[in-house]
Design a protein around this motif. Structure first.
Motif, short mmCIF file in Angstrom:
data_model
loop_
_atom_site.label_atom_id
_atom_site.label_comp_id
_atom_site.label_asym_id
_atom_site.label_seq_id
_atom_site.Cartn_x
_atom_site.Cartn_y
_atom_site.Cartn_z
N GLY A 226 45.03 38.87 54.33
CA GLY A 226 45.04 39.22 52.91
C GLY A 226 44.88 37.97 52.05
O GLY A 226 45.16 36.86 52.49
N ASP A 227 44.43 38.17 50.83
CA ASP A 227 44.31 37.01 49.93
C ASP A 227 45.69 36.50 49.53
O ASP A 227 45.91 35.30 49.38
CB ASP A 227 43.43 37.32 48.70
N GLY A 228 46.66 37.44 49.42
CA GLY A 228 48.02 37.00 49.14
C GLY A 228 48.58 36.20 50.30
O GLY A 228 49.30 35.21 50.12
N GLU A 229 48.20 36.60 51.49
CA GLU A 229 48.67 35.93 52.71
C GLU A 229 48.26 34.46 52.73
O GLU A 229 48.89 33.64 53.39
CB GLU A 229 48.09 36.67 53.92
N VAL A 254 38.75 37.06 54.77
CA VAL A 254 39.84 37.19 53.82
C VAL A 254 39.51 38.36 52.89
O VAL A 254 38.50 38.33 52.17
CB VAL A 254 40.06 35.91 52.99
N ASN A 255 40.35 39.36 52.95
CA ASN A 255 40.16 40.54 52.11
C ASN A 255 40.70 40.23 50.71
O ASN A 255 41.89 40.32 50.45
CB ASN A 255 40.91 41.72 52.74
N CYS A 256 39.79 39.86 49.83
CA CYS A 256 40.22 39.42 48.49
C CYS A 256 40.27 40.63 47.56
O CYS A 256 39.35 40.86 46.76
CB CYS A 256 39.28 38.35 47.95
N ASN A 257 41.36 41.39 47.67
CA ASN A 257 41.52 42.54 46.78
C ASN A 257 42.28 42.13 45.52
O ASN A 257 42.70 42.98 44.73
CB ASN A 257 42.20 43.70 47.50
N LEU A 258 42.46 40.83 45.38
CA LEU A 258 43.03 40.22 44.17
C LEU A 258 44.51 40.53 43.96
O LEU A 258 45.11 40.07 43.00
CB LEU A 258 42.24 40.61 42.91
N GLN A 259 45.08 41.32 44.84
CA GLN A 259 46.49 41.69 44.66
C GLN A 259 47.29 41.38 45.91
O GLN A 259 46.78 41.41 47.01
CB GLN A 259 46.60 43.20 44.39
N ARG A 260 48.57 41.12 45.67
CA ARG A 260 49.48 41.04 46.81
C ARG A 260 50.51 42.15 46.65
O ARG A 260 50.12 43.28 46.34
CB ARG A 260 50.08 39.65 46.94
N LEU A 261 51.79 41.90 46.88
CA LEU A 261 52.74 43.01 46.83
C LEU A 261 53.18 43.34 45.40
O LEU A 261 53.15 44.48 44.95
CB LEU A 261 53.95 42.69 47.72
N PRO A 264 49.02 40.53 40.80
CA PRO A 264 47.81 39.79 41.12
C PRO A 264 48.09 38.54 41.95
O PRO A 264 49.16 37.93 41.80
CB PRO A 264 47.25 39.37 39.76
N VAL A 265 47.13 38.17 42.80
CA VAL A 265 47.28 36.94 43.58
C VAL A 265 47.08 35.73 42.68
O VAL A 265 47.86 34.79 42.67
CB VAL A 265 46.26 36.94 44.76
N ARG A 266 46.01 35.76 41.91
CA ARG A 266 45.75 34.67 40.94
C ARG A 266 45.30 35.32 39.63
O ARG A 266 44.11 35.22 39.28
CB ARG A 266 44.65 33.72 41.45
N ILE A 388 38.77 46.11 46.27
CA ILE A 388 39.71 46.72 45.31
C ILE A 388 40.88 47.27 46.09
O ILE A 388 40.70 48.07 47.02
CB ILE A 388 39.02 47.86 44.54
N LYS A 389 42.07 46.85 45.72
CA LYS A 389 43.25 47.34 46.44
C LYS A 389 43.47 48.81 46.07
O LYS A 389 43.42 49.18 44.91
CB LYS A 389 44.47 46.48 46.10
N GLY A 390 43.69 49.62 47.09
CA GLY A 390 43.89 51.05 46.84
C GLY A 390 42.60 51.77 46.52
O GLY A 390 42.62 52.84 45.89
MG LIG Z 1 45.62 41.21 48.68
#
Ligand SMILES: [Mg+2]
Ligand SMILES: Cc1ncc(C[n+]2csc(CCOP(=O)(O)OP(=O)(O)O)c2C)c(N)n1
Length: 886
Positions: A226-229, A254-261, A264-266, A388-390
């Protein structure tokens, strides 16, 4: 750069035209050469050229250079849509029935990334290919199960047991080889460990290849994350090793869905650009897959670069937000910033704008990226795929901050999901969230089978064994079983090195041995092996080593056997894990010995040690120069008094703290037998010390008891004065126990039986399992644990002393009949001589004597006065602070 105004567009155009013509006529390499020359010239002329590690916020592979997928896209789309639905369904159903949770949004964003791999890239081991290794992102497991279900590998019954594992036939929440040993290979869900382990796996594959132990040609390691990872230090911590070692068998996705838990990641920046900079800077081949094909015509018309400029200036928080809204919102807030861009999309409907897809959801773009990655040579590749996450969850969570933990979807969202992916589910069925399957004679089912067949067969399968190895008998270590002789003092670390030397010379298993160190060979006296075995290097040795004239010079070699990992315990452990699972991943059993400072072992890389258990590793970990008081002179950060406690928390880690060379030989020989002949999925943790002393000959018939965890080392004489104690010593402190026994005999006429405890951990495990059996079989004759057996006919209180925390010895209390006292080294270590440290921590012969006297007095055998005298005689201050807290 983008923020600088173009002060002379005509001049700019001339330069660009010139470059175009070079690329067209002479190719990209020539263009690169000329650009490098220009840059060099500019620098030499004194121009300041800021370094840029990033490229424009567009796809790395230009549209015209994309390799086309040979697949049937319509069929693949249908398969992928079914996989998506089933992955979502299993989470919803499991959660509805049992409230056990699960994740929908992560796989929803990654479906295409996996699908293209299954259909076109990932080989199962076959006659013609050794097989690719894929590290699946932990939270994407529902998608993996859903694919395996459609493929016919898993049943609906299993899907309905997602996260319900205790009754058997369940599917584990995340990839866990321990729980699904024929399915999962790599536990990845502790974030950061997957990327790290994948790098070392790729390197270990090269090691096996250059040592001629496996043909790894064409095999790739794919690691999904994950991108958050990527925030985890472990994720990025070893990327420079991957490029330094030219690991072109390694592909990160790297799955850059721009979100973590949480969000947003950044939000305020761009994760893809940040990662591009980090990976390019580290020397990786970076492939950005940002925009899907629907953007291609717009980008083609973007001759002035305004769209690109807008793409670059927009931050991830906005990009996320766009996809939580709709086409009208994107028109207004993305394109609406510049009138020219609004004009560009003027004849597109809001739906058209909404359809402008992201690269990671576009099978064409993903295929092209994968095809380029597998062909790339000389460097590892990272694919940064924007998603896109989800995806598909609509109002239930698409691109929403809450989506990671969304486990519920209402009827409206389910219908929207169905419609979006063109699924055939009647309205009155939808709330049941039924699983979808393809009939066996359907084109989709045939396609799946045919694609996998072409790539070697069913993808998710793990091998549980490899060819058994022929293990040397104990007699091979004969020299260690004999007394070392007067004046020939040595440490158990030296004994270990002697054992290792015997093993590497063994005709059967010698070449399977993998000695691993994290820059501590000299600490453990292993430098002799540099020359003998060579340190593995993919390029050999390109220099004359400083110590070339010495017998034991620093020899790097393409065929070297030692892995010298530098000061990097996490990396060394990852190499060890790769070697320790080689039976499964490379069909050859390797025997890794990773020796490290015990304080920088379990405490430092405990999560990897846990994953190693999950992964069914087989190998030896050696905690070197161990013991809170035995490693004198190093102090608080180095002196380990608790690694055995942590080791005991790992169910399949077998641990020992031996005192004498023969104990070590017995333990290692049996470990080899269990792991490589019987192929038990256990691994060993053994502490070895650096205190030199002479080693006695192995008493007759103690082998079995050494392995059980304790044996009678010596028996005290029998006299009728009734003063008798049972003394237990572990590791080096056994020698203090032996000395205490002499004092007790000489000065107090107390007889002692001395027991060497090689493992309190193993003693406790065996005793607990017997207690459990007895509880469940109350009418059958009770079984007796080894501890109870040992003390059955022994008299007197029992006193144990260890160089580890008291709780280590305390573990067997329940099984020791009568009085039991333990001495151990609780507290922070400090530096001093061994003698002083042992006195400080109250584990030396004098304290053992006092503890034995106290136990005897409690039994009314001697007076308290005798204890007071002893305390005075040994200079002990009864009011001194407790070392556990000082
Ligand atoms: Mg993510
Ligand atoms: C070491 C560790 N810390 C925390 C977690 C809990 N956790 C699970 S998923 C997640 C967010 C993952 O975000 P990302 O890596 O971007 O993956 P995505 O689901 O977005 O694909 C977190 C914090 C974990 N699994 N491992």
């Amino acid at each position: 750069m983008d923020s600088q105004p173009d002060i002379d567009p005509q001049e700019t155009q001339e330069w660009l035209d010139a470059l175009d013509s070079v690329i067209f006529n002479e190719g990209g390499e020539r263009a690169h050469f000329l650009l490098e020359k220009l840059i060099e010239k500019a620098r030499r002329s004194g121009a300041y050229l800021p370094y840029s590690a990033t490229t424009a916020y567009i796809n790395t592979i230009p549209t015209g250079k994309e390799e086309r997928s040979p697949g049937n896209n319509a069929i693949e789309h249908r398969i992928r849509s079914y996989v998506r639905w089933n992955a979502m369904a299993m989470v919803l159903r499991a959660n509805r029935n049992t409230n056990v949770g699960g994740h929908i949004a992560s796989f929803a964003s990654a479906a295409t990334l996996y699908d293209v791999g299954y259909n076109h890239f990932w080989h199962t081991p076959s006659e013609t290919h050794g097989g690719d290794l894929v590290y699946i992102q932990g939270h994407s497991s529902p998608g993996v199960y859903a694919y395996a279900f459609l493929f016919g590998q898993l049943s609906q019954e299993q899907l309905d047991h997602f996260r319900q594992e205790t009754g058997g036939n369940g599917l584990s929440s995340y990839p866990h080889p321990w729980l699904m040993p024929t399915f999962w290979k790599f536990p990845t869900v502790s974030m950061g460990l997957g990327p790290l382990m994948a790098i070392y796996q790729a390197r270990f594959m090269k090691y096996l290849d250059s040592r001629g132990l496996a043909n790894t040609e064409g095999r790739k390691i794919w690691a999904f994350m994950g991108d958050g990872e990527m925030d985890e230090p472990e994720s990025l911590g070893a990327i420079s090793l991957a490029s330094r070692e030219n690991l072109d068998n390694l592909i990160f996705v790297v799955n850059c869905n721009l979100q973590r838990l949480d969000g947003p990641v950044r939000g305020n920046g761009k994760i893809i650009q940040e990662l591009e900079g980090a990976f390019r800077g580290a020397g990786w081949n970076v492939i950005k897959v940002i925009w899907g094909s629907y953007w291609d015509p717009l980008l083609a018309r973007d001759t002035k670069g305004l769209l690109q400029k807008r793409m670059m200036e927009c931050v991830d928080g906005e990009y996320q937000n766009f996809k939580a809204r709709d086409g009208a919102y994107v028109r207004e807030h993305f394109f609406g910033k510049y009138p020219e861009l609004l004009e560009m999309v003027a004849n597109m409907s809001d739906d058209d704008i909404w359809r402008l897809n992201r690269g990671g959801h576009d099978p064409y773009k993903v295929y092209a990226a994968y095809a380029a990655a597998v062909k790339h040579t000389g460097q590892p590749t990272v694919i940064l795929a924007k998603t896109i996450k989800g995806y598909g969850m609509g109002e239930a969570g698409e691109a929403q901050n809450i989506t990671h933990q969304q486990k519920k979807m209402g009827t409206t969202s389910l219908k929207a999901f169905r419609n979006r992916f063109g699924l055939d589910i009647p309205d009155d069925e939808i709330d049941k969230v039924p699983y979808l399957t393809f009939a066996e004679d359907s084109p989709e089912f045939s396609y799946m089978q045919e694609r996998r067949k072409a790539l070697g067969g069913t993808f998710h399968c793990r091998k549980t064994s490899a060819k058994a190895l022929e293990i040397p008998p104990l007699s091979a270590f004969e020299s260690l079983l004999k007394a070392s002789g007067e004046g020939r003092e040595s440490s158990t670390t030296m004994a270990f090195v002697r054992i290792l030397n015997i093993l590497v010379k063994d005709k059967q298993i010698g070449k399977h041995i993998v000695p691993i160190v994290a820059d501590e060979s000299r600490t453990f006296g292993m430098e002799g092996m540099f020359r003998q075995l060579g340190i593995w290097s993919s390029v050999g040795q390109l220099y004359t080593p400083q110590d070339a004239d010495q017998l034991m010079y620093y020899k790097e070699d393409k065929h070297g056997q030692i892995l010298q990992e530098g000061i990097n315990e996490a990396g060394a452990m990852s190499s060890w894990i790769a070697a320790a699972t080689s039976y499964s991943t490379h069909s050859i059993q390797m025997i890794p010995f990773f020796i490290f400072y015990s304080m920088f072992g379990f405490q430092r890389i405990g999560d990897l040690a846990w994953a190693a258990g999950d992964m069914r590793c087989r190998g030896f970990l050696l905690g070197g120069t161990a013991g809170r008081t035995t490693l004198n002179g190093e102090g608080l950060q180095h002196e380990d008094g608790h690694s055995h406690i942590v080791a005991s928390t790992i169910p399949n880690c077998v641990s020992y703290d031996p005192a004498f060379a023969y104990e070590l030989a017995v333990i290692i020989q049996d470990g080899l037998r269990r792991m490589y002949l019987e192929q038990e999925d256990v691994y060993y943790y053994i502490t070895v010390m650096n205190e030199n002393y002479s080693h006695p000959e192995m008493p007759d018939g103690v082998e079995k008891d050494i392995l059980k965890g304790m044996y009678l080392f010596s028996e005290g004489s029998v006299s009728n004065n009734d003063l008798r104690v049972q003394l237990l010593g572990a590791g080096t402190i056994l020698r203090e126990v032996i000395a205490a026994a002499e004092i007790l005999k000489k000065e107090y006429n107390v007889n002692t039986d001395i027991w060497s405890v090689t493992s309190f951990n193993e003693l406790r495990r065996e005793a607990l399992s017997i207690t459990r059996w007895n509880m469940l079989h109350p009418t059958q004759p009770a079984k007796v644990s080894h501890v109870e057996n040992c003390f059955k006919e022994r008299e007197g209180p029992v006193v144990a002393a260890t160089d580890y925390m008291k709780i280590y010895a305390d573990q067997i209390r329940e099984f020791v009949p009568g009085r039991y006292r333990v001495l151990g080294t609780d507290g922070f270590g400090r530096s001093d001589t061994r003698e002083k440290l042992r006195h400080f921590f109250e584990v030396d012969r004098f304290y053992i004597t006092v503890a034995a006297l106290k136990a005897l007095s409690e039994e009314g055998k001697i007076s308290n006065q005798q204890i007071i005298q002893a305390i005075e005689r040994y200079g002990i201050d009864p009011e001194r602070p407790n070392p556990a807290t000082s």
